[in-house]
Write a protein that holds these residues in place. Structure first.
Motif, PDB file in Angstrom:
ATOM      1  N   ALA A   1      -9.436 -40.653 -13.073  1.00  0.00           N
ATOM      2  CA  ALA A   1     -10.436 -39.582 -13.740  1.00  0.00           C
ATOM      3  C   ALA A   1     -10.689 -38.352 -12.660  1.00  0.00           C
ATOM      4  O   ALA A   1     -10.819 -37.816 -12.750  1.00  0.00           O
ATOM      5  CB  ALA A   1     -11.240 -40.005 -14.978  1.00  0.00           C
TER       6      ALA A   1
ATOM      7  N   TYR B   1     -10.979 -35.017 -11.448  1.00  0.00           N
ATOM      8  CA  TYR B   1     -12.035 -34.095 -11.623  1.00  0.00           C
ATOM      9  C   TYR B   1     -12.166 -33.431 -10.234  1.00  0.00           C
ATOM     10  O   TYR B   1     -12.440 -31.777 -10.660  1.00  0.00           O
ATOM     11  CB  TYR B   1     -13.208 -35.406 -12.299  1.00  0.00           C
ATOM     12  CG  TYR B   1     -14.430 -34.555 -12.190  1.00  0.00           C
ATOM     13  CD1 TYR B   1     -15.143 -33.437 -12.921  1.00  0.00           C
ATOM     14  CD2 TYR B   1     -15.090 -34.492 -10.986  1.00  0.00           C
ATOM     15  CE1 TYR B   1     -16.189 -32.468 -13.015  1.00  0.00           C
ATOM     16  CE2 TYR B   1     -16.410 -33.887 -10.803  1.00  0.00           C
ATOM     17  CZ  TYR B   1     -17.306 -33.065 -11.617  1.00  0.00           C
ATOM     18  OH  TYR B   1     -17.810 -31.873 -12.490  1.00  0.00           O
TER      19      TYR B   1
ATOM     20  N   THR C   1      -9.764 -30.659  -9.225  1.00  0.00           N
ATOM     21  CA  THR C   1      -9.583 -29.736  -9.236  1.00  0.00           C
ATOM     22  C   THR C   1     -11.254 -28.976  -9.044  1.00  0.00           C
ATOM     23  O   THR C   1     -10.823 -27.561  -9.189  1.00  0.00           O
ATOM     24  CB  THR C   1      -9.416 -30.279 -11.090  1.00  0.00           C
ATOM     25  OG1 THR C   1      -9.044 -30.571 -12.219  1.00  0.00           O
ATOM     26  CG2 THR C   1      -9.990 -28.211 -12.211  1.00  0.00           C
ATOM     27  N   ARG C   2     -12.051 -29.997  -9.089  1.00  0.00           N
ATOM     28  CA  ARG C   2     -13.231 -28.893  -7.989  1.00  0.00           C
ATOM     29  C   ARG C   2     -12.936 -28.337  -7.123  1.00  0.00           C
ATOM     30  O   ARG C   2     -13.399 -27.358  -6.646  1.00  0.00           O
ATOM     31  CB  ARG C   2     -14.283 -29.976  -9.034  1.00  0.00           C
ATOM     32  CG  ARG C   2     -14.953 -30.628  -9.519  1.00  0.00           C
ATOM     33  CD  ARG C   2     -15.193 -29.002 -10.686  1.00  0.00           C
ATOM     34  NE  ARG C   2     -16.406 -28.714 -10.504  1.00  0.00           N
ATOM     35  CZ  ARG C   2     -17.638 -28.562 -10.904  1.00  0.00           C
ATOM     36  NH1 ARG C   2     -18.097 -29.838 -11.951  1.00  0.00           N
ATOM     37  NH2 ARG C   2     -18.816 -27.731 -10.614  1.00  0.00           N
TER      38      ARG C   2
ATOM     39  N   PHE D   1     -13.093 -25.435 -16.213  1.00  0.00           N
ATOM     40  CA  PHE D   1     -12.681 -27.017 -15.643  1.00  0.00           C
ATOM     41  C   PHE D   1     -10.730 -26.642 -16.163  1.00  0.00           C
ATOM     42  O   PHE D   1     -10.436 -26.985 -15.479  1.00  0.00           O
ATOM     43  CB  PHE D   1     -13.292 -27.371 -15.681  1.00  0.00           C
ATOM     44  CG  PHE D   1     -12.934 -28.945 -14.984  1.00  0.00           C
ATOM     45  CD1 PHE D   1     -12.620 -29.317 -14.143  1.00  0.00           C
ATOM     46  CD2 PHE D   1     -12.328 -30.042 -15.796  1.00  0.00           C
ATOM     47  CE1 PHE D   1     -11.927 -30.610 -13.640  1.00  0.00           C
ATOM     48  CE2 PHE D   1     -11.325 -31.302 -15.192  1.00  0.00           C
ATOM     49  CZ  PHE D   1     -11.934 -31.731 -14.616  1.00  0.00           C
TER      50      PHE D   1
END
Length: 315
Positions: A202, A206, A209-210, A241
């Motif tokens: 996860a 996260y 992508t950021r 997102f």
């Protein structure tokens, strides 16, 4: 914000428009990579064969030098290892473990002393080439126009900031599994370890992508490393997102499938060409250029995605 098909279509159009510039870079980078691979392979196999010759004799040294062109495939490598294992087993038959170690360890150390320095140089050159090509592909998409020479010169100027960005991102992604492994050792419970794996995945998704738009922002907006990361976090916040993640996943999956298909085809061809060295090696090098095409496409796609998200943000 544009849909994935629209982004893919625009990326294809832009890649086609900049085909000459991108193609030149791909041919040059791919050519340099192949030459470096040939040189590295030559030294490794010549060094390895020389050390094998110390154990098995000069005749076997010449025999194993021939594997330089065929061992680049899984089948060829397996055949070489089987051949080496059989002959080593025959050579060591009747020897004690201590006698075997007395023969093998000096040979391994001698081989390492030859290959490790070269491997370090090869790795450094590969990193520099990778940095330059990633910056160049982004520049082609970000600037929209420019000659190969002009963009190449500009790419050299952006290599250091891109390296800094990659180091920051790399350290983060190294820290995640390291912390997970450390916590797993502290509490070796199967359920806890499974939870750690899920949390690590996860976090990869996260932060991946950021950070995804930071390289495009760095080059297109001519910002600093920290500022590019900050803007990437802003552009991938809240409702955007999942859209950014979905688009990147879709484009990555498309390119991944294409590369896998090419890899399967090239693997079959290299197996067919196994009796005709150096044909297997030459066939395998085609994948280098295929991968570069995929990287160029993803770079252009990322810039277009960043633009689409930025427009949506302003709107």
């Amino acid at each position: 914000m544009m849909t994935l098909p629209e982004l893919l279509s625009k990326t294809f159009t832009d890649c086609n428009r900049a085909g000459k510039t991108l193609g030149t870079a791909i041919l040059i980078v791919g050519g340099i990579s192949v030459v470096l691979s040939v040189l590295f392979l030559h030294v490794v196999f010549r060094s390895g064969a020389a050390e094998i010759g110390k154990i098995l004799g000069p005749e076997e040294q010449a025999n194993f030098e021939q594997y330089a062109w065929t061992a680049t495939t899984n089948f060829g490598m397996q055949r070489m290892m089987d051949d080496l294992g059989t002959k080593m087993e025959a050579k060591f038959d009747g020897m004690t473990d201590e006698e075997q170690r007395a023969v093998v360890i000096p040979v391994l150390l001698s081989f390492a002393s030859r290959v490790v320095p070269l491997a370090c140089v090869f790795a450094l050159l590969s990193i520099l080439i990778s940095l330059w090509q990633s910056v160049f592909f982004l520049l082609v998409a970000a600037r929209g126009k420019g000659t190969f020479g002009g963009l190449s010169k500009e790419a050299f100027g952006w290599m250091l900031p891109m390296l800094g960005l990659n180091i920051i991102v790399g350290l983060l992604f190294i820290a995640i599994p390291v912390i997970a492994v450390f916590l797993g050792f502290l509490l070796p419970n199967i359920l806890f370890i499974m939870l750690l794996v899920l949390v690590a995945i996860a976090l990869f998704v996260y932060f991946g992508t950021r950070f995804a738009l930071s390289s495009a922002i760095l080059i297109q907006d001519r910002t600093g490393v920290v500022e590019s990361i900050r803007r990437s976090f802003v552009l991938t916040s809240r409702g955007k997102f999942l859209k950014v993640f979905g688009n990147l996943l879709g484009a990555g999956a498309l390119i991944g499938v294409i590369i896998i298909v090419f890899q399967i085809i090239l693997t079959i061809l290299s197996m067919i060409a196994e009796p005709f060295p150096p044909a297997p090696f030459v066939i395998n090098q085609v994948l280098v250029f295929v991968a570069l095409v995929g990287q160029a496409f993803i770079a252009v796609f990322t810039v277009r995605l960043k633009e689409a998200v930025a427009i949506k943000k302003r709107a």
